[in-house]
Design a protein around this motif. Structure first.
Motif, PDB file in Angstrom:
ATOM      1  N   UNK A   1       0.835  -1.213   0.000  1.00  0.00           N
ATOM      2  CA  UNK A   1       0.000   0.000   0.000  1.00  0.00           C
ATOM      3  C   UNK A   1       0.865   1.257   0.000  1.00  0.00           C
ATOM      4  N   UNK A   2       0.467   2.219  -0.807  1.00  0.00           N
ATOM      5  CA  UNK A   2       1.242   3.435  -0.969  1.00  0.00           C
ATOM      6  C   UNK A   2       2.264   3.373  -2.079  1.00  0.00           C
TER       7      UNK A   2
ATOM      8  N   UNK B   1     -12.654   6.759  -8.225  1.00  0.00           N
ATOM      9  CA  UNK B   1     -11.879   5.951  -7.295  1.00  0.00           C
ATOM     10  C   UNK B   1     -10.372   6.054  -7.518  1.00  0.00           C
ATOM     11  N   UNK B   2      -9.956   6.533  -8.699  1.00  0.00           N
ATOM     12  CA  UNK B   2      -8.526   6.608  -8.996  1.00  0.00           C
ATOM     13  C   UNK B   2      -8.060   8.021  -9.311  1.00  0.00           C
ATOM     14  N   UNK B   3      -8.987   8.955  -9.363  1.00  0.00           N
ATOM     15  CA  UNK B   3      -8.647  10.324  -9.741  1.00  0.00           C
ATOM     16  C   UNK B   3      -7.625  10.898  -8.769  1.00  0.00           C
ATOM     17  N   UNK B   4      -6.586  11.499  -9.333  1.00  0.00           N
ATOM     18  CA  UNK B   4      -5.524  12.072  -8.526  1.00  0.00           C
ATOM     19  C   UNK B   4      -4.416  11.099  -8.189  1.00  0.00           C
TER      20      UNK B   4
ATOM     21  N   UNK C   1      -0.438   3.285 -17.897  1.00  0.00           N
ATOM     22  CA  UNK C   1      -1.247   3.678 -16.756  1.00  0.00           C
ATOM     23  C   UNK C   1      -0.318   3.728 -15.552  1.00  0.00           C
ATOM     24  N   UNK C   2       0.035   4.941 -15.145  1.00  0.00           N
ATOM     25  CA  UNK C   2       0.857   5.134 -13.963  1.00  0.00           C
ATOM     26  C   UNK C   2      -0.046   5.135 -12.741  1.00  0.00           C
ATOM     27  N   UNK C   3       0.226   4.235 -11.824  1.00  0.00           N
ATOM     28  CA  UNK C   3      -0.616   4.079 -10.640  1.00  0.00           C
ATOM     29  C   UNK C   3       0.207   4.389  -9.399  1.00  0.00           C
ATOM     30  N   UNK C   4      -0.142   5.445  -8.715  1.00  0.00           N
ATOM     31  CA  UNK C   4       0.545   5.861  -7.494  1.00  0.00           C
ATOM     32  C   UNK C   4      -0.384   5.732  -6.296  1.00  0.00           C
ATOM     33  N   UNK C   5       0.202   5.776  -5.125  1.00  0.00           N
ATOM     34  CA  UNK C   5      -0.571   5.713  -3.877  1.00  0.00           C
ATOM     35  C   UNK C   5      -1.562   4.555  -3.899  1.00  0.00           C
TER      36      UNK C   5
END
Length: 123
Positions: A14-15, A63-66, A81-85
């Motif tokens: 997570x994170x 749910x994924x915005x930001x 698709x870059x997925x952060x946090x």
């Protein structure tokens, strides 16, 4: 053979972050809008993000915005698709799809689908 191939999935805490790639073989992605979808066990498929042919417009699910960013490099025939946090609730199989239309919340006809890549967010 005309196909989309996703890559970049895996296990992350997570994170953490992951970058998914969607590459095409046998055809050129720049004719298509691209959508990223995900499906978790026991849940319906969800449209996560999509991008128009030239990248001028994008959509993100609330749910994924930001946290997620979609981008494309037509010269490399690849969409990212870059997925952060990342959160445990992001755990799912992620699919990319290519379509010639465009619609709200990534709802439009898709011509090609990939086989999916597993993303697991767990400590």
């Amino acid at each position: 053979q005309l196909q989309l191939v996703e890559s970049g999935g895996g296990l992350v805490r997570p994170g953490g972050s992951l970058r998914l790639s969607c590459s095409a073989s046998g055809f050129t992605l720049d004719y298509y809008a691209i959508g990223w979808f995900r499906q978790a066990p026991g849940k319906e498929r969800e449209g996560v993000s999509c991008i128009t042919r030239r990248g001028g417009s994008t959509y993100y699910a609330d749910s994924v915005k930001g946290r997620f960013t979609i981008s494309r490099d037509n010269a490399k025939n690849t969409v990212y698709l870059q997925m952060n946090s990342l959160k445990p609730e992001d755990t799912a199989v992620y699919y990319c799809a290519a379509g010639t239309g465009w619609g709200p919340r990534c709802v439009f006809d898709y011509n090609y689908w990939g086989q999916g890549t597993q993303v697991t967010v767990s400590s």
